[in-house]
Enzyme design. Structure first.
Site, mmCIF file in Angstrom:
data_model
loop_
_atom_site.group_PDB
_atom_site.id
_atom_site.type_symbol
_atom_site.label_atom_id
_atom_site.label_comp_id
_atom_site.label_asym_id
_atom_site.label_seq_id
_atom_site.Cartn_x
_atom_site.Cartn_y
_atom_site.Cartn_z
ATOM 1 N N LYS A 146 0.863 -1.238 -0.062
ATOM 2 C CA LYS A 146 -0.022 -0.220 -0.003
ATOM 3 C C LYS A 146 0.868 1.382 -0.036
ATOM 4 O O LYS A 146 1.423 1.592 1.083
ATOM 5 C CB LYS A 146 -1.075 -0.046 1.248
ATOM 6 C CG LYS A 146 -1.534 0.963 1.791
ATOM 7 C CD LYS A 146 -2.152 2.122 1.038
ATOM 8 C CE LYS A 146 -2.692 3.325 1.840
ATOM 9 N NZ LYS A 146 -1.762 4.493 1.435
ATOM 10 N N GLY A 150 6.775 4.599 8.538
ATOM 11 C CA GLY A 150 5.963 5.935 8.305
ATOM 12 C C GLY A 150 6.235 6.522 9.833
ATOM 13 O O GLY A 150 6.962 6.264 10.541
ATOM 14 N N SER A 151 5.056 7.287 10.261
ATOM 15 C CA SER A 151 5.212 8.002 11.635
ATOM 16 C C SER A 151 4.895 7.112 12.398
ATOM 17 O O SER A 151 4.131 6.207 12.400
ATOM 18 C CB SER A 151 3.945 9.162 11.450
ATOM 19 O OG SER A 151 2.763 8.588 11.586
ATOM 20 N N VAL A 197 1.003 6.408 13.385
ATOM 21 C CA VAL A 197 0.188 5.774 12.579
ATOM 22 C C VAL A 197 0.618 4.134 12.751
ATOM 23 O O VAL A 197 0.266 2.992 12.787
ATOM 24 C CB VAL A 197 0.105 6.220 11.008
ATOM 25 C CG1 VAL A 197 -0.461 5.056 10.397
ATOM 26 C CG2 VAL A 197 -0.641 7.235 10.577
ATOM 27 N N GLY A 198 2.179 4.166 13.122
ATOM 28 C CA GLY A 198 2.601 2.880 13.452
ATOM 29 C C GLY A 198 2.168 2.275 14.653
ATOM 30 O O GLY A 198 2.088 1.109 14.623
ATOM 31 N N GLU A 228 9.319 0.833 11.095
ATOM 32 C CA GLU A 228 10.417 1.813 10.587
ATOM 33 C C GLU A 228 9.618 2.722 10.802
ATOM 34 O O GLU A 228 9.065 3.551 9.899
ATOM 35 C CB GLU A 228 11.040 1.240 9.309
ATOM 36 C CG GLU A 228 11.360 -0.046 9.027
ATOM 37 C CD GLU A 228 12.184 -0.470 9.779
ATOM 38 O OE1 GLU A 228 13.113 0.014 10.472
ATOM 39 O OE2 GLU A 228 11.954 -1.860 10.007
ATOM 40 N N CYS A 233 14.047 10.359 7.279
ATOM 41 C CA CYS A 233 13.651 9.881 8.851
ATOM 42 C C CYS A 233 14.807 9.892 9.792
ATOM 43 O O CYS A 233 15.069 10.232 10.772
ATOM 44 C CB CYS A 233 13.049 8.343 8.775
ATOM 45 S SG CYS A 233 14.142 7.354 7.729
ATOM 46 N N GLU A 293 9.582 15.707 15.627
ATOM 47 C CA GLU A 293 9.933 15.516 14.310
ATOM 48 C C GLU A 293 9.340 16.555 13.268
ATOM 49 O O GLU A 293 8.074 16.599 13.145
ATOM 50 C CB GLU A 293 9.683 13.903 13.683
ATOM 51 C CG GLU A 293 10.321 13.949 12.350
ATOM 52 C CD GLU A 293 10.103 12.433 11.893
ATOM 53 O OE1 GLU A 293 8.800 12.045 12.045
ATOM 54 O OE2 GLU A 293 10.858 11.778 11.267
HETATM 55 P P1 NAD Z 1 2.402 8.423 7.670
HETATM 56 O O1 NAD Z 1 2.521 7.504 8.821
HETATM 57 O O2 NAD Z 1 1.371 9.439 7.645
HETATM 58 O O3 NAD Z 1 1.923 7.673 6.818
HETATM 59 C C1 NAD Z 1 2.557 6.353 5.978
HETATM 60 C C2 NAD Z 1 1.817 5.159 5.408
HETATM 61 O O4 NAD Z 1 0.593 4.890 6.330
HETATM 62 C C3 NAD Z 1 1.026 6.032 4.248
HETATM 63 O O5 NAD Z 1 0.847 5.015 3.217
HETATM 64 C C4 NAD Z 1 -0.401 6.148 4.754
HETATM 65 O O6 NAD Z 1 -1.591 6.206 3.641
HETATM 66 C C5 NAD Z 1 -0.468 5.074 5.835
HETATM 67 N N1 NAD Z 1 -1.557 5.380 6.657
HETATM 68 C C6 NAD Z 1 -2.198 6.522 7.148
HETATM 69 N N2 NAD Z 1 -3.058 6.325 8.277
HETATM 70 C C7 NAD Z 1 -3.036 4.888 8.125
HETATM 71 C C8 NAD Z 1 -3.970 4.194 9.273
HETATM 72 N N3 NAD Z 1 -4.821 4.770 9.819
HETATM 73 N N4 NAD Z 1 -3.776 2.740 8.989
HETATM 74 C C9 NAD Z 1 -2.942 2.258 8.246
HETATM 75 N N5 NAD Z 1 -2.174 2.930 7.365
HETATM 76 C C10 NAD Z 1 -2.238 4.395 7.500
HETATM 77 O O7 NAD Z 1 3.751 8.805 7.506
HETATM 78 P P2 NAD Z 1 4.196 9.870 6.471
HETATM 79 O O8 NAD Z 1 3.857 11.078 6.604
HETATM 80 O O9 NAD Z 1 3.825 9.236 4.844
HETATM 81 O O10 NAD Z 1 5.782 9.618 6.324
HETATM 82 C C11 NAD Z 1 6.783 10.333 7.055
HETATM 83 C C12 NAD Z 1 6.995 9.698 8.370
HETATM 84 O O11 NAD Z 1 7.839 8.346 7.918
HETATM 85 C C13 NAD Z 1 7.895 10.435 9.269
HETATM 86 O O12 NAD Z 1 7.578 10.002 10.566
HETATM 87 C C14 NAD Z 1 9.494 9.641 8.812
HETATM 88 O O13 NAD Z 1 10.352 9.797 9.794
HETATM 89 C C15 NAD Z 1 8.911 8.121 8.529
HETATM 90 N N6 NAD Z 1 9.764 7.318 7.770
HETATM 91 C C16 NAD Z 1 10.749 6.241 8.630
HETATM 92 C C17 NAD Z 1 11.653 5.682 7.756
HETATM 93 C C18 NAD Z 1 12.450 4.423 8.344
HETATM 94 O O14 NAD Z 1 13.129 3.801 7.705
HETATM 95 N N7 NAD Z 1 12.559 4.670 9.642
HETATM 96 C C19 NAD Z 1 11.562 5.762 6.389
HETATM 97 C C20 NAD Z 1 10.771 6.892 5.900
HETATM 98 C C21 NAD Z 1 9.892 7.451 6.562
#
Ligand code: NAD
Length: 501
Positions: free
Chosen positions: A195, A249-250, A253-254, A271, A305, A404
């Site tokens: 996704k 991601g964040s 949401v994680g 991650e 990140c 962040e």
């Molecule tokens: P986000 O958490 O908003 O979204 C990430 C993904 O989750 C997207 O595909 C989004 O559609 C999906 N998502 C959103 N809400 C959801 C839900 N309720 N249930 C399931 N999935 C959902 O993050 P972002 O704004 O897209 O990315 C930025 C974040 O990602 C930053 O915190 C960054 O540090 C982190 N990041 C971490 C790494 C790593 O390797 N540690 C790498 C890249 C980005």
């Protein structure tokens, strides 16, 4: 070998132009292109110009569940899971070959979709290729039947693929992160549902076109489901038929994804975000180190990140060092991602632009000094989401030093001793990547090992190498990390077989 040249601002490769002319970009499920049952769609913008570049299918939960069913079916019936390892590895090399032959096409799609400087997009596609080759080769070196010598027992462990695996990824490195997730899972014989973020779904869909055209994978082995996080993403995280879940991601949401997968007792990798520090000692080459940190915080407009976001500088060089940084940050060329001279492109969307500008205001309101003002950026003829690099300074309890920001903003502070530098670096809920800068390599090794984080880098920042585990702790992640032999192992299910003698 690449077949197409880098684009000018107006000229894309013919295959990319044809792809971009698609009226509706559908999801890829079971080897076919599918729409949402309710006909839902969303629009994707070019962050550099603010103009619409695609209309994409927005799947609902029942649509996503069908994609998971397709992945489960392909796991049991397509022959992928039972294929000889060398044959599967050869297929992954063919995917790498196909992407490599189209590296500029993929880079054009990626740069357009996430506003990434074109040369950096090429680097991301190369990283995807390298990831596929790394795990293809590594999968052939695994001991799939490991005999264990124990007294009075015959015993061994065999390793098998788990089944269907779910991947939810963000918008900052869409194709690179797709590679980090998919390659180890596929190499181990699993099937996948990916996704992508709603801002940046295009490179994953372009990959599906190539996979379909060249018949690189059996139908259902790779599925890409497009849609919003709250619907399509949540449906992926909640589906009980997955056997592994991976989220990038964040942290906010994680937590949701880990909770949902946890309820189904599905092992989950997270991650997450970061608030990395650079600890700079007084024996560094000041111009060189300042340039390296300016490069790090402006790389992909600070949407990284593991970036160096807190610059901790030994007190006696603080003023000189900050002066060098200000001078160098002011000279960073902001521009459209396909313009040759541009060093820093836009952020991904209006929301992210508002977030970065908001943190500057919040940081100042919380007592920080504005050392370099930043603010909204402007690029002639482009109505995109630009921000200027900024520097804040002051107490590390400031909101802009603790949370962040995900933009080209660094927070400056000074320290007196090695002990204090380490303590300040570790005073965060995050734990992804920190760096130490000094000519004294013994001190560097000591400090790098004292970091409370997944990664400690010496005289460099943002260093991720295939073969070296990369992951975070605390609010930066859990579950084992990526790009190393351990990652491949995570996608293999062990079974211990024992016979008393
Ligand atoms: P986000 O958490 O908003 O979204 C990430 C993904 O989750 C997207 O595909 C989004 O559609 C999906 N998502 C959103 N809400 C959801 C839900 N309720 N249930 C399931 N999935 C959902 O993050 P972002 O704004 O897209 O990315 C930025 C974040 O990602 C930053 O915190 C960054 O540090 C982190 N990041 C971490 C790494 C790593 O390797 N540690 C790498 C890249 C980005």
């Amino acid at each position: 070998m690449s077949t197409t040249a880098a684009p000018t601002a107006t000229g894309f490769a013919p295959a990319v132009s044809a792809f971009l002319a698609t009226a509706l970009h559908k999801s890829y499920v079971g080897g076919r292109w599918v729409e949402a049952t309710d006909g839902g769609t969303f629009e994707v913008l070019d962050p550099g110009s603010g103009t619409k570049i695609a209309t994409v299918t927005s799947l609902q939960k029942s649509d996503v569940d069908r994609a998971v069913d397709a992945a489960v079916d392909a796991f049991h019936n397509s022959g992928w899971a039972s294929m000889p390892v060398a044959e599967r590895a050869a297929r992954l090399h063919r995917i790498a070959d196909a992407v490599e032959a189209r590296i500029h096409e993929f880079a054009q799609v990626e740069a357009l979709d996430c506003g990434k400087i074109y040369a950096q997009a090429v680097g991301d596609i190369q990283n995807f290729i390298d990831t596929f080759r790394y795990f293809a080769d590594l999968s052939q070196a695994v001991n799939y039947r490991q005999v264990i010598a124990v007294k009075k027992h015959e015993a061994w462990v065999t390793r098998h693929p788990w089944g269907a695996c779910g991947f939810i990824i963000p918008w900052n490195f869409p194709f690179l992160l797709a590679g980090w997730g998919l390659a180890p899972a596929l190499a181990a014989g699993n099937t996948c549902v990916l996704k992508p973020a709603e801002d940046t779904p295009l490179s994953a869909l372009y990959l599906c076109h190539v996979v379909q055209q060249l018949d690189l994978l059996p139908p259902g082995v790779l599925n890409v489901v497009t849609g919003y996080g709250e619907t399509a993403g949540a449906a992926v995280s909640q589906n009980p038929r997955f056997r592994r879940m991976s989220f990038t991601g964040s942290p906010e949401v994680g937590r949701l994804v880990a909770e949902a997968a946890g309820r189904n007792l599905i092992p989950v990798k997270c991650e997450l975000g970061g608030k990395g520090a650079a600890v700079v000692f007084n024996d560094v080459d000041i111009p060189e180190t300042a340039q390296a940190l300016v490069n790090a915080i402006t790389f992909h407009t600070g949407q990284v990140c593991c970036d160096a976001t807190r610059w901790l500088i030994q007190r006696d060089i603080y003023d000189d060092f900050v002066g060098e940084c200000v001078k160098r940050m002011k000279s960073v060329q902001i521009g459209y991602q396909f313009d040759g001279g541009a060093q820093m492109g836009p952020v991904v969307n209006a929301k992210q632009q508002a977030r970065v500008l908001g943190y500057l205001q919040k940081g100042v309101a919380d007592g920080a000094d504005l050392v370099l003002e930043g603010g909204a950026g402007a690029v002639a003829g482009r109505n995109g989401f630009y921000v200027k690099p900024a520097l804040l300074a002051g107490s590390l309890n400031n909101v802009a030093a603790r949370e962040e920001i995900f933009g080209p903003v660094a927070f400056l502070a000074s320290f007196a001793s090695e002990e204090e530098g380490v303590r300040l670096a570790n005073d965060t809920e995050y734990g992804l990547g920190n760096s130490v800068w000094s000519k004294d390599l013994q001190r560097c090794a000591r400090v790098a090992e004292a970091f409370r984080a997944g990664n400690g880098w010496i005289n460099a920042h943002n260093v991720i190498v295939h073969g070296v585990p990369y992951g975070g702790i605390g609010k930066s992640g859990m579950g084992g990390g990526v790009v190393s032999p351990e990652t491949l192992d995570d996608y293999l299910r062990p079974i211990s077989v024992v016979r008393p003698l």
